[in-house]
Design a protein around this motif. Structure first.
Motif, PDB file in Angstrom:
ATOM      1  N   PHE A 103       1.018  -1.123   0.031  1.00  0.00           N
ATOM      2  CA  PHE A 103       0.409   0.577   0.086  1.00  0.00           C
ATOM      3  C   PHE A 103       0.983   1.114   0.343  1.00  0.00           C
ATOM      4  O   PHE A 103      -0.033   2.950   0.655  1.00  0.00           O
ATOM      5  N   LEU A 104       2.187   1.107  -0.584  1.00  0.00           N
ATOM      6  CA  LEU A 104       3.235   2.230  -0.209  1.00  0.00           C
ATOM      7  C   LEU A 104       2.440   2.686  -2.292  1.00  0.00           C
ATOM      8  O   LEU A 104       2.615   2.592  -3.333  1.00  0.00           O
ATOM      9  N   LEU A 105       2.480   4.532  -2.270  1.00  0.00           N
ATOM     10  CA  LEU A 105       2.244   4.575  -3.615  1.00  0.00           C
ATOM     11  C   LEU A 105       3.510   5.598  -3.836  1.00  0.00           C
ATOM     12  O   LEU A 105       4.315   6.318  -3.098  1.00  0.00           O
ATOM     13  N   CYS A 106       3.942   5.020  -4.909  1.00  0.00           N
ATOM     14  CA  CYS A 106       5.276   5.277  -5.712  1.00  0.00           C
ATOM     15  C   CYS A 106       4.931   5.899  -7.224  1.00  0.00           C
ATOM     16  O   CYS A 106       4.412   5.384  -7.945  1.00  0.00           O
ATOM     17  N   MET A 107       6.257   6.507  -7.608  1.00  0.00           N
ATOM     18  CA  MET A 107       5.981   7.534  -9.488  1.00  0.00           C
ATOM     19  C   MET A 107       6.560   5.840  -9.715  1.00  0.00           C
ATOM     20  O   MET A 107       7.858   5.342  -9.425  1.00  0.00           O
ATOM     21  N   ALA A 108       6.408   5.731 -10.449  1.00  0.00           N
ATOM     22  CA  ALA A 108       6.899   4.903 -12.028  1.00  0.00           C
ATOM     23  C   ALA A 108       7.257   5.570 -13.025  1.00  0.00           C
ATOM     24  O   ALA A 108       6.433   6.423 -13.404  1.00  0.00           O
ATOM     25  N   ASN A 109       9.041   5.768 -12.778  1.00  0.00           N
ATOM     26  CA  ASN A 109       9.573   6.395 -14.097  1.00  0.00           C
ATOM     27  C   ASN A 109       9.684   5.548 -14.971  1.00  0.00           C
ATOM     28  O   ASN A 109       8.886   4.463 -15.024  1.00  0.00           O
ATOM     29  N   GLN A 110      10.246   5.687 -16.481  1.00  0.00           N
ATOM     30  CA  GLN A 110      10.311   5.735 -17.858  1.00  0.00           C
ATOM     31  C   GLN A 110      11.586   4.518 -17.788  1.00  0.00           C
ATOM     32  O   GLN A 110      11.759   3.395 -19.127  1.00  0.00           O
ATOM     33  N   GLY A 111      12.033   3.997 -15.949  1.00  0.00           N
ATOM     34  CA  GLY A 111      12.138   2.951 -16.255  1.00  0.00           C
ATOM     35  C   GLY A 111      14.281   3.469 -16.046  1.00  0.00           C
ATOM     36  O   GLY A 111      15.579   2.359 -16.208  1.00  0.00           O
ATOM     37  N   THR A 112      14.364   5.110 -15.847  1.00  0.00           N
ATOM     38  CA  THR A 112      15.705   5.056 -16.653  1.00  0.00           C
ATOM     39  C   THR A 112      15.793   6.769 -15.065  1.00  0.00           C
ATOM     40  O   THR A 112      14.407   6.853 -15.185  1.00  0.00           O
ATOM     41  N   PRO A 128      11.811  -5.105  -2.019  1.00  0.00           N
ATOM     42  CA  PRO A 128      12.624  -4.328  -1.748  1.00  0.00           C
ATOM     43  C   PRO A 128      13.636  -4.342  -3.101  1.00  0.00           C
ATOM     44  O   PRO A 128      14.528  -3.405  -3.181  1.00  0.00           O
ATOM     45  N   HIS A 129      13.551  -5.088  -4.129  1.00  0.00           N
ATOM     46  CA  HIS A 129      14.104  -4.890  -5.602  1.00  0.00           C
ATOM     47  C   HIS A 129      13.554  -2.997  -6.531  1.00  0.00           C
ATOM     48  O   HIS A 129      14.770  -3.435  -7.320  1.00  0.00           O
ATOM     49  N   LEU A 130      12.890  -2.859  -5.938  1.00  0.00           N
ATOM     50  CA  LEU A 130      12.046  -1.603  -7.080  1.00  0.00           C
ATOM     51  C   LEU A 130      13.068  -0.498  -5.558  1.00  0.00           C
ATOM     52  O   LEU A 130      13.315   0.899  -5.868  1.00  0.00           O
ATOM     53  N   SER A 131      13.145  -0.361  -4.684  1.00  0.00           N
ATOM     54  CA  SER A 131      13.739  -0.172  -3.612  1.00  0.00           C
ATOM     55  C   SER A 131      15.035   0.913  -3.975  1.00  0.00           C
ATOM     56  O   SER A 131      16.066   0.283  -5.039  1.00  0.00           O
ATOM     57  N   GLY A 132      15.083   2.146  -3.676  1.00  0.00           N
ATOM     58  CA  GLY A 132      15.923   3.001  -4.637  1.00  0.00           C
ATOM     59  C   GLY A 132      15.591   3.428  -6.605  1.00  0.00           C
ATOM     60  O   GLY A 132      16.320   4.387  -6.500  1.00  0.00           O
ATOM     61  N   LYS A 133      14.876   2.846  -6.640  1.00  0.00           N
ATOM     62  CA  LYS A 133      14.118   3.303  -8.398  1.00  0.00           C
ATOM     63  C   LYS A 133      13.725   3.383  -8.045  1.00  0.00           C
ATOM     64  O   LYS A 133      13.728   4.659  -9.489  1.00  0.00           O
ATOM     65  N   HIS A 134      12.327   3.877  -7.476  1.00  0.00           N
ATOM     66  CA  HIS A 134      10.863   4.572  -7.678  1.00  0.00           C
ATOM     67  C   HIS A 134      11.276   5.785  -6.054  1.00  0.00           C
ATOM     68  O   HIS A 134      11.143   5.071  -5.661  1.00  0.00           O
ATOM     69  N   SER A 135      10.554   6.425  -6.145  1.00  0.00           N
ATOM     70  CA  SER A 135       9.901   7.727  -5.413  1.00  0.00           C
ATOM     71  C   SER A 135       9.053   7.206  -4.540  1.00  0.00           C
ATOM     72  O   SER A 135       8.235   6.805  -5.370  1.00  0.00           O
ATOM     73  N   VAL A 136       8.940   7.220  -3.540  1.00  0.00           N
ATOM     74  CA  VAL A 136       8.067   6.686  -2.459  1.00  0.00           C
ATOM     75  C   VAL A 136       7.471   8.074  -1.957  1.00  0.00           C
ATOM     76  O   VAL A 136       7.833   9.133  -1.775  1.00  0.00           O
ATOM     77  N   PHE A 137       5.812   8.403  -2.523  1.00  0.00           N
ATOM     78  CA  PHE A 137       5.430   9.720  -2.094  1.00  0.00           C
ATOM     79  C   PHE A 137       3.688   9.469  -1.163  1.00  0.00           C
ATOM     80  O   PHE A 137       3.624  11.069  -1.343  1.00  0.00           O
ATOM     81  N   GLY A 138       3.661   8.385  -0.759  1.00  0.00           N
ATOM     82  CA  GLY A 138       2.292   8.207  -0.431  1.00  0.00           C
ATOM     83  C   GLY A 138       2.299   6.483   0.307  1.00  0.00           C
ATOM     84  O   GLY A 138       2.203   6.248  -0.185  1.00  0.00           O
ATOM     85  N   LYS A 139       1.330   6.890   0.942  1.00  0.00           N
ATOM     86  CA  LYS A 139       0.725   5.581   1.243  1.00  0.00           C
ATOM     87  C   LYS A 139      -1.151   5.430   1.070  1.00  0.00           C
ATOM     88  O   LYS A 139      -1.539   6.585   1.188  1.00  0.00           O
TER      89      LYS A 139
END
Length: 383
Positions: A103-112, A128-139
């Motif tokens: 239930f974390l709300l995250c930005m989905a970038n274009q892969g870069t 955890p494999h997505l941590s650091g690759k996408h900004s978390v901005f809510g829940k």
């Protein structure tokens, strides 16, 4: 005061309800402003969740591809579009917060790096494999049961090599049909769960979604108490004649029983206690369905209850009620002979029950009337 946004969601022809996200402006101020601006401007209206992966995430926000005509679904390049609310098409990543729960709300970038636009995703399990690759901005704070149902939406393909992988099938388009800013006290609605806390039900719709500080899933005493509290909440709703809400609550309690019942060999005491609660839930659900004139539902729940008799013995009263409700259900379906069979069995177990006697007399007359009608019809062939 915090900032909140809502998404109203429909899957196929079924409205699921309103999902509300709390935005974390301290973690990602630009992402929060972008998302809230897009919600306020209704930019997400008629967009869909184009990537639905069970036990992982659900993704939406392709504002370049509105779902207006189902005949053209899915549109080419669905999931590849979308722009930010800012003058530039994309904006930078803002944090490397761990995506370590659902239930974390995250930005989905274009892969870069630094390619955030309008697309976002909601985690449905720790990733955890997505941590650091996408900004978390809510829940997500309201509508978690809606996310769970949306997560189960059938998809066109589950093969990553398929260009339509993880896109919901045409009969189950997962549509955002409205969005906007939400404030404390604003309207909430949910069609697949009852969120009324009557009777002290503070628990999430699905056991695993509870905070570990609120419910220890490894403690059968506490989980049984949770399931019992939910059942009592359902009973209060039933007494208030809120039948649909009561049914949702009883089904929630049943879900807790099915998912949290301990192993029979390692904990026979609580295994039996869970089964005893489950018996009551089946009986109550059978009664709810009967009151709602969903007769097949009554038959199903009574069948489940009778199947349990090999694991835990039904009391005479429980058996009599089950047979009586089966008789009433078949009466409702106008299958009078089968109805009479169940009522007669109920009467044998509890011969002094006036309710059973009255129903049995009524059905007996219907059976005789039916036979008389058939005799008159066949008599014409021999006159």
């Amino acid at each position: 005061m915090g900032l909140f946004a809502y998404l109203d969601i429909r899957v196929g022809n079924k409205d699921l309800g309103r999902v509300v996200a709390e935005l974390s402006t301290d973690l990602a101020p630009k992402s929060c402003k972008n998302f809230l601006d897009l919600c306020r401007s209704k930019s997400y209206n008629n967009t869909c969740f184009h990537r639905v992966i069970r036990n992982f995430m659900i993704q939406a926000g392709d504002t370049d591809h509105k779902i207006i005509d189902i005949k053209n679904y899915p549109p080419p390049d669905l999931g590849k579009g979308g722009k930010s609310s800012f003058l530039s098409e994309y904006f930078e990543d803002e944090n490397k917060v761990a995506i370590d729960k659902a239930f974390l709300l995250c930005m989905a970038n274009q892969g870069t790096k630094d390619t955030n636009g309008s697309q976002f995703f909601i985690s449905t399990t720790p990733s955890p494999h997505l941590s650091g690759k996408h900004s978390v901005f809510g829940k997500i704070i309201h509508g978690k049961s809606i996310i769970r149902e949306l997560e189960k939406t059938p998809v066109i393909s589950s093969k990553n090599s398929d260009p339509q992988a993880w896109i919901p099938a045409a009969d189950n388009i997962a549509l955002i049909y409205d969005c906007g800013e939400w404030k404390e006290g604003d309207y909430l609605f949910c069609y697949n769960a009852c969120t009324d806390r009557i009777g002290g039900d503070i628990y999430e719709e699905y056991p695993d979604d509870n905070d570990e500080n609120e419910l220890d899933l490894e403690d059968p005493k506490k989980t049984l108490q949770a399931a019992t509290t939910i059942k009592e909440s359902a009973t209060l709703l039933f007494k208030a004649s809120r039948l649909d809400d009561s049914r949702l609550k009883y089904k929630k309690a049943l879900r807790y029983c099915n998912e949290l019942i301990p192993d029979q060999d390692s904990n026979p005491e609580y295994y039996k206690k869970f089964l005893d609660l489950k018996k009551t839930l089946y009986l109550n659900l059978a009664l709810i369905e009967l009151n709602l004139k969903n007769y097949q539902g009554t038959i199903d729940y009574c069948g489940y209850l009778l199947e349990m008799d090999s694991d835990v013995t039904l009391t005479r009263t429980q058996t009599s009620k089950t047979l009586y409700r089966l008789g009433k259900a078949y009466h409702g379906l106008k299958n009078f002979e089968v109805s009479l069979e169940f009522l007669q069995k109920a009467s044998l177990i509890n011969p002094d029950d006036q309710t059973v006697k009255s129903e049995m007399a009524s059905v007996k007359k219907l059976v005789e009337d039916q036979k008389q009608t058939e005799r008159q019809r066949f008599a014409k062939f021999f006159s």
